[in-house]
Scaffold this motif. Structure first.
Motif, PDB file in Angstrom:
ATOM      1  N   LEU A 239       2.793  -9.715   0.560  1.00 52.51           N
ATOM      2  CA  LEU A 239       2.009  -9.022   1.575  1.00 52.51           C
ATOM      3  C   LEU A 239       0.971  -9.958   2.176  1.00 52.51           C
ATOM      4  CD1 LEU A 239       1.152  -6.510   3.126  1.00 52.51           C
ATOM      5  CD2 LEU A 239      -0.189  -5.807   1.129  1.00 52.51           C
ATOM      6  N   ALA A 240       0.314 -10.765   1.339  1.00 55.74           N
ATOM      7  CA  ALA A 240      -0.690 -11.709   1.834  1.00 55.74           C
ATOM      8  C   ALA A 240      -0.059 -12.728   2.777  1.00 55.74           C
ATOM      9  CB  ALA A 240      -1.369 -12.412   0.662  1.00 55.74           C
ATOM     10  N   GLU A 241       1.159 -13.178   2.462  1.00 57.03           N
ATOM     11  CA  GLU A 241       1.840 -14.148   3.311  1.00 57.03           C
ATOM     12  C   GLU A 241       2.271 -13.505   4.640  1.00 57.03           C
ATOM     13  OE1 GLU A 241       4.896 -15.711   0.788  1.00 57.03           O
ATOM     14  OE2 GLU A 241       3.490 -16.927  -0.384  1.00 57.03           O
TER      15      GLU A 241
ATOM     16  N   ASP B 137       7.979  -0.170  -2.323  1.00 58.78           N
ATOM     17  CA  ASP B 137       7.048  -0.173  -3.460  1.00 58.78           C
ATOM     18  C   ASP B 137       5.908   0.813  -3.194  1.00 58.78           C
ATOM     19  OD1 ASP B 137       4.774  -0.943  -5.159  1.00 58.78           O
ATOM     20  OD2 ASP B 137       6.046  -2.618  -5.760  1.00 58.78           O
ATOM     21  N   GLU B 138       5.788   1.845  -4.006  1.00 57.66           N
ATOM     22  CA  GLU B 138       4.775   2.882  -3.799  1.00 57.66           C
ATOM     23  C   GLU B 138       3.359   2.340  -3.933  1.00 57.66           C
ATOM     24  OE1 GLU B 138       5.004   5.906  -2.669  1.00 57.66           O
ATOM     25  OE2 GLU B 138       7.177   5.742  -2.443  1.00 57.66           O
ATOM     26  N   LYS B 139       3.152   1.394  -4.822  1.00 58.57           N
ATOM     27  CA  LYS B 139       1.806   0.835  -4.987  1.00 58.57           C
ATOM     28  C   LYS B 139       1.327   0.158  -3.710  1.00 58.57           C
ATOM     29  CE  LYS B 139       2.157  -0.027  -9.986  1.00 58.57           C
ATOM     30  NZ  LYS B 139       2.188  -1.054 -11.052  1.00 58.57           N
ATOM     31  N   ILE B 140       2.263  -0.441  -3.008  1.00 61.06           N
ATOM     32  CA  ILE B 140       1.916  -1.079  -1.736  1.00 61.06           C
ATOM     33  C   ILE B 140       1.780  -0.027  -0.632  1.00 61.06           C
ATOM     34  CG2 ILE B 140       2.622  -2.769  -0.008  1.00 61.06           C
ATOM     35  CD1 ILE B 140       2.027  -4.135  -2.564  1.00 61.06           C
TER      36      ILE B 140
ATOM     37  N   ASP C  52      -1.600   1.570   2.556  1.00 63.43           N
ATOM     38  CA  ASP C  52      -1.378   1.303   3.975  1.00 63.43           C
ATOM     39  C   ASP C  52      -2.651   1.438   4.803  1.00 63.43           C
ATOM     40  OD1 ASP C  52       0.142   3.165   6.651  1.00 63.43           O
ATOM     41  OD2 ASP C  52      -0.218   1.020   6.557  1.00 63.43           O
ATOM     42  N   SER C  53      -3.357   2.550   4.666  1.00 66.35           N
ATOM     43  CA  SER C  53      -4.523   2.803   5.517  1.00 66.35           C
ATOM     44  C   SER C  53      -5.608   1.752   5.337  1.00 66.35           C
ATOM     45  CB  SER C  53      -5.093   4.196   5.226  1.00 66.35           C
ATOM     46  OG  SER C  53      -4.172   5.197   5.581  1.00 66.35           O
ATOM     47  N   GLU C  54      -5.907   1.420   4.090  1.00 64.50           N
ATOM     48  CA  GLU C  54      -6.981   0.457   3.839  1.00 64.50           C
ATOM     49  C   GLU C  54      -6.588  -0.950   4.272  1.00 64.50           C
ATOM     50  OE1 GLU C  54      -8.660   0.983   0.032  1.00 64.50           O
ATOM     51  OE2 GLU C  54     -10.346  -0.384   0.393  1.00 64.50           O
ATOM     52  N   VAL C  55      -5.329  -1.309   4.024  1.00 62.18           N
ATOM     53  CA  VAL C  55      -4.844  -2.624   4.461  1.00 62.18           C
ATOM     54  C   VAL C  55      -4.847  -2.695   5.984  1.00 62.18           C
ATOM     55  CG1 VAL C  55      -2.838  -4.155   4.531  1.00 62.18           C
ATOM     56  CG2 VAL C  55      -3.482  -3.047   2.384  1.00 62.18           C
TER      57      VAL C  55
ATOM     58  N   ILE D  22       2.181  -1.046   6.841  1.00 62.91           N
ATOM     59  CA  ILE D  22       3.123  -1.088   5.726  1.00 62.91           C
ATOM     60  C   ILE D  22       4.051   0.105   5.882  1.00 62.91           C
ATOM     61  CG2 ILE D  22       3.390  -1.082   3.225  1.00 62.91           C
ATOM     62  CD1 ILE D  22       0.492  -2.136   3.049  1.00 62.91           C
ATOM     63  N   LEU D  23       5.339  -0.150   5.993  1.00 64.45           N
ATOM     64  CA  LEU D  23       6.294   0.914   6.298  1.00 64.45           C
ATOM     65  C   LEU D  23       7.513   0.852   5.387  1.00 64.45           C
ATOM     66  CD1 LEU D  23       6.341   0.608  10.189  1.00 64.45           C
ATOM     67  CD2 LEU D  23       5.104   2.310   8.862  1.00 64.45           C
TER      68      LEU D  23
END
Length: 689
Positions: free
Chosen positions: A263-265, A278-281, A285-288, A296-297
């Protein structure tokens, strides 16, 4: 045989889904929800005989690139060879021939029958590309040109695609050709997406491959990555982003850390979408999104959102609320900073040439003005230079820096330059900066600029005229095909549709003889000041500060009323009375816009669809919906707002209504009015005469 647009809740739609599913081997997988979604938008046309489906054509509109894209054309076995396909294509062509550039589609080369159809109809095989499927299939990219290049200057092939990064788990599923109907992973390789989106992978995946004990499978995975693009980024920036992600996303296992690095890349690589299951990711979504402007979709969501997001040139629209920005003249000692920040090294721009542009503008005090926009940390957001020649406004430089604001700021600057040219009575704007990014070129094209000999030009006229008077203005014949436009204007059956399209390109020019619905819509003064009324916000981009949002498109939510707004149409915004601090320019009409879309639905669903427009937060919508997420409300998506310098007060508006045979109104809800009423109010708003 009858041709009609399929309704989302009709019996024909069920037949369409059945026929599409039956032919999914050649058409590609398409979820039932996507058929419903396209029917809701009016993007599904069918042919039937006594309500028995003969065939259908499913499509989408790529507004930023000005073309219609065919996703599926399917004919029932018993109707093949009877001319149904031709009639469906005729219907699609006639619907959009005066407003878009043409029709695009991708089709496998080995589909002989379909290939023959496209060629016979007049499509051109513009390119041959490899399919993303595991088998070595190839596609022809077909194009049917409407010939509207007197209105639209960039061809569809010049437009950049959407970009999304697929996480390692998605790529492994694709490598194994696993069917995943829930997440929609297997749909990502459908052929129609190949012309709409580029898929990337994060280099972190190589570390995941390294952990695979099966060497043969690891080699196959590495080879499979050649079907995608590798994300490129600054590793130091990636590490900074990764540190910010740790407290947002839970998990500390080896796999969890690898997911965060991917995700960072993605973020560091300036790729707007991260696709994962991945549910943790996903729950982050909103905060990222708030921190980095990335979405994130799930796989199916990226497919269904392509049409919505395709109109954004390089990032989703956001609003700035309650923040002042410095917008001032170029000062001494700033040129070095500007040159270092703005020069385009990727396209071989020379620093000394850029410095020369600033220098020449600085010494031409009488006719040139250089403006610099900085945020509160003094970071440069945008710069432009304008020069008044005797008959035109020249723009030798127009740049925005890479940020979450770059696209919307670019649009707002262009809007203000148009207004500036109108005020200064320069009927032509010419932008000749040779280093404008492709995404910003799309913005110029959508705002009516034409590209000729390396220069972007646009007429800048604020007037109300009959369409027959258009070529009375200087420069029009030089920039538009007079013969072609007059021929289309003489076509009575399509003249209004064409006139509306032409008026949008010539904004802020208005045609008095176009038949377009107009609505007076009430809006609370606070929302007016935040969405568009920079006079009420006591600001404009050419002032010392900027607190208005730099958005060309926006959304306004309201209760459902008896008036059902049609689109396209015009809106006159009535700022209602108020006793709060936003009470200036109230009880009056303050602006006009074009209504692009009107949707009615449950509050929660509409907010999900349009949350990236405007300044609304869920708490605002929740209050409008009287604290029930299922309350039915209305969302109005509008664009190209023209703020009136002179607000037209309640009494004058009612006088105009009365003299035009209408009852006086309190404007507690939307009111449809005639074109004549619109023109009288508009004249008062822009001219105060």
């Amino acid at each position: 045989m009858e041709i009609e647009v399929v309704k989302e809740n009709g019996e024909i739609l069920k037949q369409v889904v059945e026929l599409g599913t039956k032919n999914s081997k050649t058409l590609g997988h398409f979820p039932e929800g996507a058929y419903v979604d396209h029917a809701r938008k009016g993007f599904l046309i069918c042919a039937h005989q006594e309500r028995i489906l003969l065939g259908y054509i499913l499509f989408s509109i790529t507004s930023s690139k000005s073309y219609v894209r065919i996703i599926q054309l399917c004919i029932a076995d018993e109707a093949r060879g009877t001319g149904v396909a031709k009639e469906l294509l005729n219907s699609l062509k006639n619907k959009f021939r005066f407003s878009l550039k043409g029709i695009a589609l991708s089709c496998r080369c080995d589909y002989i029958e379909a290939t023959s159809l496209w060629e016979k109809y007049g499509f051109k095989a513009m390119d041959k590309v490899r399919s993303r499927s595991l088998k070595e299939n190839y596609l022809f990219k077909w194009w049917y040109d409407f010939g509207n290049h007197d209105l639209f200057s960039l061809s569809h092939s010049n437009s950049s695609k959407q970009k999304a990064l697929l996480d390692a788990n998605i790529l492994i599923k694709l490598r194994n050709d696993r069917k995943d109907e829930i997440s929609g992973t297997n749909f990502l390789l459908d052929d129609w997406l190949i012309s709409e989106i580029d898929f990337f992978y994060a280099p972190e995946i190589y570390n995941e491959i390294k952990r695979d004990k099966n060497d043969q499978r690891a080699r196959e995975t590495r080879a499979f990555l050649s079907n995608f693009y590798e994300a490129k980024f600054d590793p130091d920036l990636r590490d900074i982003i990764l540190e910010k992600l740790h407290p947002i996303i839970s998990g500390s296992s080896e796999n969890d850390l690898s997911d965060k690095r991917q995700l960072a890349e993605c973020i560091a690589g300036e790729i707007n979408y991260f696709v994962t299951t991945d549910e943790k990711i996903l729950v982050a979504d909103s905060e990222v999104n708030k921190l980095f402007g990335i979405q994130i979709l799930r796989p199916i969501d990226i497919i269904l959102r392509i049409d919505e997001d395709n109109n954004k040139s390089n990032y989703q629209s956001t609003r700035i609320a309650g923040v002042n920005y410095e917008n001032g003249f170029l000062k001494s000692g700033e040129i070095d900073d500007l040159v270092d920040t703005l020069f385009d090294k990727n396209n071989s721009e020379k620093k000394h040439e850029l410095r020369s542009i600033f220098t020449l503008a600085s010494v031409n005090i009488k006719d040139c003005r250089t403006r610099v926009i900085r945020d509160n940390n003094r970071v440069i957001l945008g710069v432009w230079i304008s020069e008044l020649s005797p008959d035109r406004l020249l723009i030798p430089l127009l740049r925005t820096t890479k940020s979450k604001l770059s696209s919307t700021l670019f649009k707002q600057i262009v809007s203000e330059l148009i207004n500036y040219a109108v005020i200064k009575k320069r009927n032509l704007i010419v932008i000749y900066d040779g280093f404008i990014a492709t995404n910003d070129q799309e913005t110029l094209e959508n705002m009516g600029f034409l590209l000729k000999d390396g220069e972007w030009s646009k007429l800048a006229i604020r007037a109300i005229i009959r369409s027959s008077q258009l070529f009375d203005f200087g420069y029009v014949s030089d920039h538009y095909d007079e013969k072609s436009i007059k021929r289309r204007l003489s076509d009575i059956s399509n003249s209004d549709e064409f006139l509306i399209s032409l008026e949008r390109k010539l904004w802020p020019l208005k045609f008095s003889d176009v038949d377009i619905p107009t609505y007076i819509i009430p809006i609370k003064p606070f929302w007016a000041s935040q969405l568009f009324d920079y006079y009420a916000a006591n600001d404009s981009i050419f002032g010392a500060k900027a607190s208005v949002v730099w958005n060309r498109e926006n959304v306004y939510y309201r209760n459902v009323k008896p008036v059902s707004e049609k689109n396209p149409s015009r809106i006159l915004w009535y700022s209602s009375s108020s006793s709060d601090k936003y009470s200036i320019r109230t009880s009056s009409i303050v602006a006009c816009s074009y209504l692009d879309e009107s949707q009615i639905g449950e509050a929660k669903e509409l907010f999900r669809l349009f949350k990236h427009y405007g300044i609304y937060e869920w708490k605002n919508i929740f209050q409008l919906a009287k604290h029930s997420p299922k309350t039915i409300i209305k969302a109005l998506k509008f664009s190209d707002t023209e703020v009136f310098k002179y607000a037209v007060p309640f009494s004058q508006v009612n006088d105009i209504l009365f003299t035009n045979g209408r009852k006086r109104n309190s404007f507690t809800g939307p009111l449809e009015v005639s074109n004549q009423i619109f023109l009288e109010i508009y004249k008062l708003g822009v001219n105060h005469k």
